[in-house]
Design a protein around this motif. Structure first.
Motif, PDB file in Angstrom:
ATOM      1  N   LEU A   1      -1.982   4.586  10.209  1.00  0.00           N
ATOM      2  CA  LEU A   1      -2.319   3.848   8.989  1.00  0.00           C
ATOM      3  C   LEU A   1      -1.384   2.663   8.809  1.00  0.00           C
ATOM      4  CD1 LEU A   1      -3.058   6.726   6.426  1.00  0.00           C
ATOM      5  CD2 LEU A   1      -4.705   5.190   7.522  1.00  0.00           C
ATOM      6  N   ASN A   2      -0.133   2.825   9.168  1.00  0.00           N
ATOM      7  CA  ASN A   2       0.838   1.741   9.106  1.00  0.00           C
ATOM      8  C   ASN A   2       0.382   0.571   9.989  1.00  0.00           C
ATOM      9  OD1 ASN A   2       3.338   0.728   8.098  1.00  0.00           O
ATOM     10  ND2 ASN A   2       4.342   1.220  10.037  1.00  0.00           N
ATOM     11  N   TRP A   3      -0.087   0.882  11.206  1.00  0.00           N
ATOM     12  CA  TRP A   3      -0.609  -0.157  12.101  1.00  0.00           C
ATOM     13  C   TRP A   3      -1.865  -0.796  11.510  1.00  0.00           C
ATOM     14  CZ3 TRP A   3      -5.318  -0.954  14.366  1.00  0.00           C
ATOM     15  CH2 TRP A   3      -5.396  -1.973  15.321  1.00  0.00           C
ATOM     16  N   PHE A   4      -2.768   0.052  11.004  1.00  0.00           N
ATOM     17  CA  PHE A   4      -4.031  -0.456  10.472  1.00  0.00           C
ATOM     18  C   PHE A   4      -3.799  -1.433   9.330  1.00  0.00           C
ATOM     19  CE2 PHE A   4      -7.439   0.214   7.225  1.00  0.00           C
ATOM     20  CZ  PHE A   4      -8.469  -0.420   7.901  1.00  0.00           C
ATOM     21  N   PHE A   5      -2.978  -1.063   8.381  1.00  0.00           N
ATOM     22  CA  PHE A   5      -2.768  -1.923   7.222  1.00  0.00           C
ATOM     23  C   PHE A   5      -1.963  -3.180   7.572  1.00  0.00           C
ATOM     24  CE2 PHE A   5      -3.555   2.034   4.655  1.00  0.00           C
ATOM     25  CZ  PHE A   5      -4.658   1.535   3.969  1.00  0.00           C
ATOM     26  N   LYS A   6      -0.922  -3.016   8.353  1.00  0.00           N
ATOM     27  CA  LYS A   6      -0.049  -4.160   8.638  1.00  0.00           C
ATOM     28  C   LYS A   6      -0.619  -5.086   9.711  1.00  0.00           C
ATOM     29  CE  LYS A   6       4.430  -2.237   7.263  1.00  0.00           C
ATOM     30  NZ  LYS A   6       5.788  -1.842   7.739  1.00  0.00           N
ATOM     31  N   GLU A   7      -0.977  -4.513  10.868  1.00  0.00           N
ATOM     32  CA  GLU A   7      -1.399  -5.339  11.995  1.00  0.00           C
ATOM     33  C   GLU A   7      -2.856  -5.773  11.896  1.00  0.00           C
ATOM     34  OE1 GLU A   7       0.737  -6.432  14.185  1.00  0.00           O
ATOM     35  OE2 GLU A   7       2.363  -5.303  13.257  1.00  0.00           O
ATOM     36  N   ARG A   8      -3.713  -4.905  11.438  1.00  0.00           N
ATOM     37  CA  ARG A   8      -5.148  -5.214  11.364  1.00  0.00           C
ATOM     38  C   ARG A   8      -5.497  -6.010  10.114  1.00  0.00           C
ATOM     39  NH1 ARG A   8      -9.484  -4.654  15.090  1.00  0.00           N
ATOM     40  NH2 ARG A   8     -11.427  -4.786  13.891  1.00  0.00           N
ATOM     41  N   LEU A   9      -4.959  -5.579   8.968  1.00  0.00           N
ATOM     42  CA  LEU A   9      -5.351  -6.214   7.702  1.00  0.00           C
ATOM     43  C   LEU A   9      -4.322  -7.208   7.172  1.00  0.00           C
ATOM     44  CD1 LEU A   9      -6.915  -3.185   5.766  1.00  0.00           C
ATOM     45  CD2 LEU A   9      -8.031  -4.843   7.266  1.00  0.00           C
ATOM     46  N   GLY A  10      -3.110  -7.195   7.705  1.00  0.00           N
ATOM     47  CA  GLY A  10      -2.102  -8.154   7.258  1.00  0.00           C
ATOM     48  C   GLY A  10      -1.401  -7.769   5.977  1.00  0.00           C
TER      49      GLY A  10
ATOM     50  N   ASN B   1       1.573  -6.481   3.647  1.00  0.00           N
ATOM     51  CA  ASN B   1       3.014  -6.748   3.779  1.00  0.00           C
ATOM     52  C   ASN B   1       3.850  -5.489   3.936  1.00  0.00           C
ATOM     53  OD1 ASN B   1       1.807  -8.946   1.650  1.00  0.00           O
ATOM     54  ND2 ASN B   1       3.211  -9.887   3.111  1.00  0.00           N
ATOM     55  N   TYR B   2       3.593  -4.469   3.095  1.00  0.00           N
ATOM     56  CA  TYR B   2       4.412  -3.261   3.117  1.00  0.00           C
ATOM     57  C   TYR B   2       3.527  -2.021   2.980  1.00  0.00           C
ATOM     58  CZ  TYR B   2       8.160  -6.594   2.010  1.00  0.00           C
ATOM     59  OH  TYR B   2       9.028  -7.660   2.025  1.00  0.00           O
ATOM     60  N   VAL B   3       3.909  -0.972   3.694  1.00  0.00           N
ATOM     61  CA  VAL B   3       3.272   0.342   3.556  1.00  0.00           C
ATOM     62  C   VAL B   3       4.372   1.332   3.191  1.00  0.00           C
ATOM     63  CG1 VAL B   3       2.035   2.199   4.718  1.00  0.00           C
ATOM     64  CG2 VAL B   3       1.419  -0.183   5.175  1.00  0.00           C
ATOM     65  N   VAL B   4       4.176   2.072   2.089  1.00  0.00           N
ATOM     66  CA  VAL B   4       5.209   2.982   1.597  1.00  0.00           C
ATOM     67  C   VAL B   4       4.609   4.366   1.365  1.00  0.00           C
ATOM     68  CG1 VAL B   4       6.499   1.087   0.563  1.00  0.00           C
ATOM     69  CG2 VAL B   4       4.826   2.336  -0.821  1.00  0.00           C
TER      70      VAL B   4
ATOM     71  N   GLU C   1      -0.149   3.130  17.238  1.00  0.00           N
ATOM     72  CA  GLU C   1       0.750   3.614  16.195  1.00  0.00           C
ATOM     73  C   GLU C   1       1.867   2.606  15.977  1.00  0.00           C
ATOM     74  OE1 GLU C   1       2.178   7.469  17.202  1.00  0.00           O
ATOM     75  OE2 GLU C   1       0.170   8.357  17.385  1.00  0.00           O
ATOM     76  N   LEU C   2       2.232   2.409  14.723  1.00  0.00           N
ATOM     77  CA  LEU C   2       3.348   1.541  14.375  1.00  0.00           C
ATOM     78  C   LEU C   2       4.338   2.364  13.566  1.00  0.00           C
ATOM     79  CD1 LEU C   2       4.616  -1.317  14.288  1.00  0.00           C
ATOM     80  CD2 LEU C   2       3.347  -1.695  12.152  1.00  0.00           C
ATOM     81  N   PRO C   3       5.478   2.748  14.142  1.00  0.00           N
ATOM     82  CA  PRO C   3       6.439   3.572  13.403  1.00  0.00           C
ATOM     83  C   PRO C   3       6.891   2.898  12.119  1.00  0.00           C
ATOM     84  CG  PRO C   3       6.976   3.521  15.739  1.00  0.00           C
ATOM     85  CD  PRO C   3       5.893   2.496  15.519  1.00  0.00           C
ATOM     86  N   SER C   4       7.119   3.696  11.101  1.00  0.00           N
ATOM     87  CA  SER C   4       7.561   3.179   9.810  1.00  0.00           C
ATOM     88  C   SER C   4       8.963   2.589   9.919  1.00  0.00           C
ATOM     89  CB  SER C   4       7.551   4.307   8.773  1.00  0.00           C
ATOM     90  OG  SER C   4       8.205   3.918   7.593  1.00  0.00           O
ATOM     91  N   ASP C   5       9.219   1.584   9.097  1.00  0.00           N
ATOM     92  CA  ASP C   5      10.568   1.026   9.033  1.00  0.00           C
ATOM     93  C   ASP C   5      11.438   1.777   8.025  1.00  0.00           C
ATOM     94  OD1 ASP C   5       9.445   0.243   6.655  1.00  0.00           O
ATOM     95  OD2 ASP C   5       9.464  -1.907   7.085  1.00  0.00           O
ATOM     96  N   GLY C   6      10.867   2.820   7.399  1.00  0.00           N
ATOM     97  CA  GLY C   6      11.623   3.627   6.446  1.00  0.00           C
ATOM     98  C   GLY C   6      11.659   3.069   5.047  1.00  0.00           C
TER      99      GLY C   6
ATOM    100  N   VAL D   1       0.855  -1.192   0.000  1.00  0.00           N
ATOM    101  CA  VAL D   1       0.000   0.000   0.000  1.00  0.00           C
ATOM    102  C   VAL D   1       0.888   1.238   0.000  1.00  0.00           C
ATOM    103  CG1 VAL D   1      -1.673   1.355   1.302  1.00  0.00           C
ATOM    104  CG2 VAL D   1      -1.924  -1.125   1.175  1.00  0.00           C
ATOM    105  N   SER D   2       0.701   2.121  -0.979  1.00  0.00           N
ATOM    106  CA  SER D   2       1.425   3.394  -1.017  1.00  0.00           C
ATOM    107  C   SER D   2       0.450   4.518  -0.689  1.00  0.00           C
ATOM    108  CB  SER D   2       2.087   3.618  -2.377  1.00  0.00           C
ATOM    109  OG  SER D   2       1.137   3.551  -3.425  1.00  0.00           O
ATOM    110  N   ILE D   3       0.869   5.415   0.199  1.00  0.00           N
ATOM    111  CA  ILE D   3      -0.023   6.455   0.718  1.00  0.00           C
ATOM    112  C   ILE D   3       0.447   7.825   0.251  1.00  0.00           C
ATOM    113  CG2 ILE D   3      -1.001   7.487   2.804  1.00  0.00           C
ATOM    114  CD1 ILE D   3      -0.450   4.847   4.239  1.00  0.00           C
TER     115      ILE D   3
END
Length: 512
Positions: free
Chosen positions: A139-148, A150-153, A296-301, A114-116
């Motif tokens: 949004l990083n938490w929502f997409f990764k932890e809630r919906l599974g 793989n990557y948020v960019v 909140e889930l901090p970005s891995d960059g 997912v690219s935001i």
């Protein structure tokens, strides 16, 4: 797809004809008096009765369904593609992945990215009174932890590619037009990141297509990076990656569906699905979540334009100076001033019209000229750049370019570069952005300003980074594209635009 209750068309055609005006019928009270309509300088309409009394008229509103129903701006085939792009499709892919894992069919798994967009982040920050960083981390938490996912960019990352490539293209065109004295360069150069403007130009003003910047938008550059660079790094084929872009605009769905952004070999698009900011809000409602209270889930960059926080030592988002529509004019003006005239223009110069920069305001807030003045002769304008937002200003732009293109009129070149956006106020006011909580679909100037302030706040709070200083971009030029001037760079970062031929419709077949 439902249609407006006041609209019914048969024999839908792919273009508006004179018998099919782009208008949503509204009830107009009948009067015995003769009236006329006046339009003032701001574009507002007034009804004048027989006694000379003026009454301001309400603006008719057109929803996305109404626009698709008339089939004037969007073809029937395109409207089908748009209807297939929704957050429901993302849910379907997530569900397919879950089934693949449960049944042990791991070869069917698709990696979801997912690219935001920064405009979507700003809209959510404005509505929910959060910082840009908080919105991105949640949004990083929502997409990764809630919906599974793989990557948020972050599409601010790919935007640096778009800005650099656009600036290089402008300089090359200018040199070909002026310094080589052969007029081979095509000027003015007009920005291409707004798909609504591109759709309009291809279908109504094909003469202007050579003037349009060939650089892909940040959305599509990110699609190339994810499908062909990251995919290669992960050992995945393009059709094994599902790329979702979160955007402020419905027209971005059309852009993702363009044939030139489709890989026929693997039957996949560079951007598989576009969902708007409003659809993200709807996803939160469907999941019974409140963005103001979720973790909140901090970005891995990863593929994110970031710096390191002095307080937490964790990645934080960085901004890009310039307009909330991408900052194209801002960056290209700085780049061109130095590479063409050896003049150093600072960010402060362009923001506040100091040093060699001057502003010339147009008749409305969506039109402004930005001039680069010769330091040795203040009466000489070296470069004239323009912001032109909204179709009223776009129509004026088209007329001026047409006059330059007409040998009989012999009009001088009025400007060198134009940052064009179909929406008034630009991308921050895209049709897919969030609305205020006042219960009205009308977007007020105050609401737009609130979102604009949120967008600009990231540069003020976290800091900003010039695209040419982004070391990750420089590395990708070397590792992925071989060199900035390679054929691969041209293929991955540029596109082309073609006129779309109209087909006539029998007006007698149109019924209301």
């Amino acid at each position: 797809m439902s249609l407006s209750g006041g609209l019914k068309l048969t024999d839908l055609n792919d273009f508006i004809t004179p018998s099919q005006a782009c208008i949503k019928p509204i009830n107009v009270p009948k009067t015995d008096s003769t009236t006329e309509i006046k339009i003032d300088d701001t574009g507002d309409y007034y009804e004048i009765n027989a006694y000379g009394e003026e009454t301001k008229l309400e603006t008719a509103t057109i929803t996305l369904n109404d626009c698709l129903a008339c089939s004037g701006c969007i073809t029937s085939a395109e409207s089908m593609l748009v209807s297939l792009q929704s957050h429901k499709e993302l849910y379907n892919v997530i569900g397919d992945n879950r089934i693949a894992i449960e049944t042990g069919q791991l070869q069917r798994l698709r990696t979801i990215v997912v690219s935001i967009s920064p405009q979507s982040r700003a809209s959510m920050a404005a509505k929910f009174n959060l910082s840009i960083q908080q919105v991105y981390d949640r949004l990083n938490w929502f997409f990764k932890e809630r919906l599974g996912i793989n990557y948020v960019v972050d599409t601010s990352f790919s935007r640096d590619f778009s800005l650099i490539e656009s600036a290089k293209e402008f300089v090359q065109r200018y040199i070909e037009y002026y310094k080589n004295n052969n007029k081979q360069g095509v000027l003015p150069m007009i920005s291409s990141s707004c798909p609504g403007w591109i759709c309009y130009a291809e279908k109504t003003h094909d003469f202007i297509l050579p003037y349009i910047d060939t650089t892909k938008s940040p959305q599509q550059v990110m699609g190339s990076i994810i499908k062909y660079y990251i995919g290669g790094k992960l050992g995945l084929l393009p059709n094994q990656i599902y790329h979702v872009a979160v955007m402020p605009c419905y027209d971005k769905k059309l852009e993702a569906s363009r044939p030139c952004f489709t890989n026929e070999t693997y039957k996949t698009r560079d951007v598989d699905c576009v969902i708007t900011t409003g659809e993200i809000e709807k996803m939160f409602e469907e999941q019974s979540l409140d963005i103001q209270t979720i973790p909140e889930l901090p970005s891995d960059g990863f593929l994110t334009k970031y710096g390191i926080s002095n307080e937490t030592n964790k990645p934080i988002l960085l901004g890009t100076l310039g307009s909330s529509s991408g900052g194209y004019l801002h960056f290209i003006m700085k780049y061109a001033a130095y590479h063409l005239f050896n003049i150093v223009v600072t960010d402060e110069n362009i923001i506040n019209a100091t040093g060699p920069i001057r502003f010339k305001q147009g008749r409305n807030n969506d039109y402004r000229e930005v001039h680069l003045i010769n330091p040795e002769n203040e009466n000489e304008v070296l470069l004239c750049f323009v912001y032109a937002y909204g179709f009223r200003n776009i129509q004026n732009l088209v007329r001026k370019v047409k006059a330059v293109n007409n040998p009989r009129l012999k009009k001088p070149l009025p400007f060198h570069y134009v940052e064009v956006m179909a929406c008034p106020s630009g991308c921050i006011n895209g049709g897919g952005q969030l609305k205020s909580d006042n219960g009205s679909n009308y977007v007020s100037k105050e609401w737009i300003e609130q979102a604009e302030n949120a967008y600009q706040s990231i540069s003020l709070v976290n800091g900003f980074q010039d695209p040419t200083d982004n070391s990750a971009i420089n590395e990708l030029y070397k590792e992925w594209l071989e060199s900035p001037e390679s054929a691969k760079a041209r293929e991955m970062l540029h596109t082309e635009y073609k006129a779309i031929q109209k087909s006539e419709v029998n007006a007698l077949m149109v019924s209301w």
